[in-house]
Design an enzyme around this catalytic site. Structure first.
Site, PDB file in Angstrom:
ATOM      1  N   CYS A  56     -10.461 -23.465 -42.732  1.00 35.18           N
ATOM      2  CA  CYS A  56     -11.495 -23.838 -41.756  1.00 35.18           C
ATOM      3  C   CYS A  56     -12.155 -22.732 -40.603  1.00 35.18           C
ATOM      4  O   CYS A  56     -13.235 -22.956 -40.448  1.00 35.18           O
ATOM      5  CB  CYS A  56     -11.187 -24.967 -41.043  1.00 35.18           C
ATOM      6  SG  CYS A  56     -10.452 -24.686 -39.264  1.00 35.18           S
ATOM      7  N   CYS A 114      -3.012 -24.003 -37.724  1.00 38.33           N
ATOM      8  CA  CYS A 114      -4.775 -23.807 -37.037  1.00 38.33           C
ATOM      9  C   CYS A 114      -4.825 -25.066 -36.132  1.00 38.33           C
ATOM     10  O   CYS A 114      -4.642 -26.115 -36.511  1.00 38.33           O
ATOM     11  CB  CYS A 114      -5.487 -24.060 -38.215  1.00 38.33           C
ATOM     12  SG  CYS A 114      -7.254 -24.340 -37.773  1.00 38.33           S
ATOM     13  N   CYS A 128      -7.950 -27.645 -37.658  1.00 40.50           N
ATOM     14  CA  CYS A 128      -7.811 -28.500 -38.886  1.00 40.50           C
ATOM     15  C   CYS A 128      -6.406 -28.837 -39.158  1.00 40.50           C
ATOM     16  O   CYS A 128      -6.433 -29.752 -40.171  1.00 40.50           O
ATOM     17  CB  CYS A 128      -8.489 -27.733 -40.051  1.00 40.50           C
ATOM     18  SG  CYS A 128      -7.443 -26.611 -40.828  1.00 40.50           S
ATOM     19  N   ASP A 172     -12.771   4.771 -49.666  1.00 38.29           N
ATOM     20  CA  ASP A 172     -12.955   4.391 -48.167  1.00 38.29           C
ATOM     21  C   ASP A 172     -11.975   4.757 -47.302  1.00 38.29           C
ATOM     22  O   ASP A 172     -10.745   3.929 -47.541  1.00 38.29           O
ATOM     23  CB  ASP A 172     -13.639   2.842 -48.106  1.00 38.29           C
ATOM     24  CG  ASP A 172     -13.675   2.438 -46.801  1.00 38.29           C
ATOM     25  OD1 ASP A 172     -13.574   3.268 -45.782  1.00 38.29           O
ATOM     26  OD2 ASP A 172     -14.531   1.608 -46.604  1.00 38.29           O
TER      27      ASP A 172
END
Length: 412
Positions: A204, A217, A220, A338
């Protein structure tokens, strides 16, 4: 079961033969193992070849950002107790390299296959695996790899409804979210040292709470599942609560975690933890990683670290100061071009070590070490770094192509 019937059509046999011929020619020309070019030729001649080669095997797929080559090797070693194994042990982990590996194992029972994270869903579709091991997901090759949550989503969609037993790391929220779409998951508490890619909820976007070793979390309710296998110090705890000692010749906590996941995979195929772990002891080095080599009358230990999570684990392996450390970083195609990831690595962990910097991007690394207040010397090449290093075994840490360069230079 392998060997019951010949799954290969005349076209497939031609493709295998042609692929092997091209691979042999590539090796003879000194261009590496030839497995990738051989596999490409074979797949051009028969695009369904990977599926055909896999159909008589019990296939195990292994995917992760870090540790997949080593874990593939440990699982292959463990499953050898139950029958012949074919594996892409040298790490050619995209469809062409995988096809080449399987083409070499006509009488095998098991196919233990390392798969690049981006190709997992497609290879799973082609090979109908019995088991899939998911170890971790973290940032890597920033110029071309999808952001980690996108990779997790790719896994989640690709594995939804898969008949495979998924052996997954309960401590990595991205892996848990990816594996949760599968009906049959075995959770392993394998640990997670690098947490910087898992502070927001993949489900979420909420902020992850991380009390102790747990995580959830707050928004959620997505949370760490209860593991049935666990790494506990130097032991693997199995689902019955028995503790099995891990004896490896490979160093470090990360490899104990790889062994715990490998033991859980072996158990899917009826190999008991004690037998699996005893067989894993045979592995001394994996494609040159962890090898101690002699060079200019010095002992060098070669360590591969390709991304921030890998460097973090590797720093925990090296001998304490004042052990000299040589760092080598390239940014060629296979590494990702990179180098901004260097800023995510905590180089203050090297304080007290004499540091020598080499590789194509030695100046990028030098700037990073300067900011981390490390004292170091920039050298032209490995020979110069070794000559300037104080006495004692030297730890050499390199990213992917830099590691290959080092192996060629030391004749490993």
């Amino acid at each position: 079961m392998a060997g019951n019937s010949d799954p290969l059509t005349p076209r497939a046999k031609l493709a295998v033969t042609a692929g092997k011929a091209v691979a042999a020619a590539s090796r003879a020309a000194g261009r590496g193992s030839g497995s990738v070019i051989g596999g490409r030729v074979a797949l051009k001649l028969d695009p369904d070849l990977l599926a055909r080669l896999a159909q008589n095997l019990d296939v195990i797929l292994v995917s992760a950002t870090n540790g997949k080559t080593t874990t593939t090797r440990l699982i292959a070693e463990a499953l050898g107790a139950a029958g012949p194994v074919v594996s892409n042990a040298l790490g050619a982990n995209m469809p062409a390299g995988i096809t080449s590996a399987l083409a070499g194992g006509s009488d095998a029972k098991f196919g233990v296959i390392e798969v690049d994270e981006k190709y997992l869903a497609g290879v799973a579709r082609d090979t109908d695996p019995k088991c899939i091991a998911l170890l971790n997901l973290s940032r890597d090759q920033l110029d071309r790899a999808a952001e980690t949550r996108m990779l997790a989503e790719n896994w989640r969609e690709g594995l939804a409804g898969s008949k495979a037993v998924v052996v997954a790391n309960a401590d990595d929220p991205l892996v848990v979210w990816a594996a949760s779409s599968s009906p049959n998951v075995v959770w392993v508490a394998a640990g997670q040292m690098w947490k910087d890619d898992a502070w927001s909820c993949p489900s979420c976007g909420g902020v992850m709470q991380r009390p102790g070793d747990d995580w959830y979390c707050g928004e959620c309710g997505f949370r760490r599942p209860t593991p049935s296998w666990a790494l506990s110090g130097d032991h693997v705890l199995d689902p019955h609560g028995s503790a099995w000692p891990i004896h490896l010749q490979l160093p470090g906590r990360a490899n104990k975690a790889n062994a715990a996941s490998s033991a859980a995979v072996a158990a899917v195929f009826g190999v008991p933890p004690q037998v699996a772990l005893e067989r894993m002891y045979q592995v001394q080095a994996v494609a040159g990683r962890y090898d101690v080599v002699q060079f200019q009358s010095r002992d060098l230990r070669l360590l591969l670290a390709k991304n921030p999570a890998g460097w973090l684990e590797t720093f925990s392996l090296i001998d304490p100061p004042p052990t000299p450390v040589i760092l080598s970083v390239n940014a060629r195609g296979a590494d990702g071009t990179d180098t901004s990831w260097l800023w995510d690595v905590d180089y203050t962990r090297l304080t007290g070590h004499p540091i020598f910097v080499i590789g194509d991007r030695k100046l990028d690394l030098a700037v990073r070490l300067e900011v981390a207040n490390q004292s170091f010397q920039v050298c032209e090449n490995l020979d110069q770094a070794v000559q300037q290093a104080p006495p004692g075994r030297i730890e050499v840490i390199a990213n992917y192509t830099a590691f290959q360069d080092l192996r060629r230079r030391v004749g490993n």
